[in-house]
Motif scaffolding. Structure first.
Motif, PDB file in Angstrom:
ATOM      1  N   ARG A 177      -1.406  10.073   2.372  1.00 31.86           N
ATOM      2  CA  ARG A 177      -1.057  11.425   1.953  1.00 31.86           C
ATOM      3  C   ARG A 177      -1.471  12.430   3.030  1.00 31.86           C
ATOM      4  O   ARG A 177      -2.529  12.284   3.647  1.00 31.86           O
ATOM      5  CB  ARG A 177      -1.743  11.765   0.633  1.00 31.86           C
ATOM      6  CG  ARG A 177      -1.283  10.842  -0.472  1.00 31.86           C
ATOM      7  CD  ARG A 177      -1.873  11.260  -1.786  1.00 31.86           C
ATOM      8  NE  ARG A 177      -1.573  10.275  -2.793  1.00 31.86           N
ATOM      9  CZ  ARG A 177      -0.615  10.419  -3.696  1.00 31.86           C
ATOM     10  NH1 ARG A 177       0.106  11.502  -3.705  1.00 31.86           N
ATOM     11  NH2 ARG A 177      -0.402   9.475  -4.592  1.00 31.86           N
TER      12      ARG A 177
ATOM     13  N   LYS B 252       0.847  -1.190   0.000  1.00 31.02           N
ATOM     14  CA  LYS B 252       0.000   0.000   0.000  1.00 31.02           C
ATOM     15  C   LYS B 252       0.883   1.241   0.000  1.00 31.02           C
ATOM     16  O   LYS B 252       1.974   1.250   0.549  1.00 31.02           O
ATOM     17  CB  LYS B 252      -0.897   0.002   1.234  1.00 31.02           C
ATOM     18  CG  LYS B 252      -1.947  -1.079   1.202  1.00 31.02           C
ATOM     19  CD  LYS B 252      -2.894  -0.930   2.355  1.00 31.02           C
ATOM     20  CE  LYS B 252      -3.985  -1.971   2.256  1.00 31.02           C
ATOM     21  NZ  LYS B 252      -4.965  -1.811   3.307  1.00 31.02           N
ATOM     22  N   ARG B 253       0.377   2.274  -0.635  1.00 29.22           N
ATOM     23  CA  ARG B 253       1.132   3.519  -0.668  1.00 29.22           C
ATOM     24  C   ARG B 253       0.948   4.244   0.661  1.00 29.22           C
ATOM     25  O   ARG B 253      -0.002   3.993   1.412  1.00 29.22           O
ATOM     26  CB  ARG B 253       0.694   4.391  -1.837  1.00 29.22           C
ATOM     27  CG  ARG B 253      -0.743   4.833  -1.791  1.00 29.22           C
ATOM     28  CD  ARG B 253      -1.052   5.728  -2.998  1.00 29.22           C
ATOM     29  NE  ARG B 253      -2.445   6.027  -3.065  1.00 29.22           N
ATOM     30  CZ  ARG B 253      -3.028   7.035  -2.414  1.00 29.22           C
ATOM     31  NH1 ARG B 253      -2.318   7.821  -1.644  1.00 29.22           N
ATOM     32  NH2 ARG B 253      -4.316   7.248  -2.539  1.00 29.22           N
TER      33      ARG B 253
END
Length: 137
Positions: free
Chosen positions: A96, A92-93
């Protein structure tokens, strides 16, 4: 168990077959025998084809194992390479950080990263002429 299987089990008994054979003409018995032989031969062919396919599959596997060993690799190397490439692509990124802050209809302060759907409050404010910079954190 279905009725047809029950009948086949009865026909597997020699005494039952002899008793039934006494009640049927010889021509009918011969016809039954011919049909049964046809079914048996078809079944043999099917099993031989399945065995041949399994043998061909096994030979292909052996061929590739030999090729791998010739290159100095093992099956474990392939499995490890395949699973490690899968796990790296599925990571998973990072989350943000929020860029904008606004109050929703209930007066709660919410944040938005600027990605995805624009929140309704910000969207309506933009439609009324406000600039997006107004909501910057």
């Amino acid at each position: 168990m279905s009725d047809s299987l029950k009948y086949l089990r009865l026909l597997n008994n020699i005494r039952t077959l002899r008793a039934l054979a006494r009640e049927i003409s010889l021509d009918s018995l011969q016809e039954i025998n011919d049909k049964l032989n046809t079914v048996i031969n078809e079944r043999r062919e099917d099993e031989n084809q399945a065995r041949a396919q399994l043998e061909a599959h096994s030979q292909k596997i052996e061929k590739y194992i030999t090729l791998l060993e010739g290159e100095g690799l093992s099956i474990d190397d392939l499995v490890t390479a395949k699973t490690s490439s899968k796990t790296s692509s599925c990571t998973k990124r990072a989350v943000r950080p929020a860029k904008y802050k606004y109050k929703n209809e209930n007066g709660e302060i919410k944040t938005w990263t600027g990605q995805g759907r624009t929140p309704a409050v910000i969207k309506s404010a933009l439609n009324q002429g406000k600039k997006i910079e107004f909501f910057l954190i």
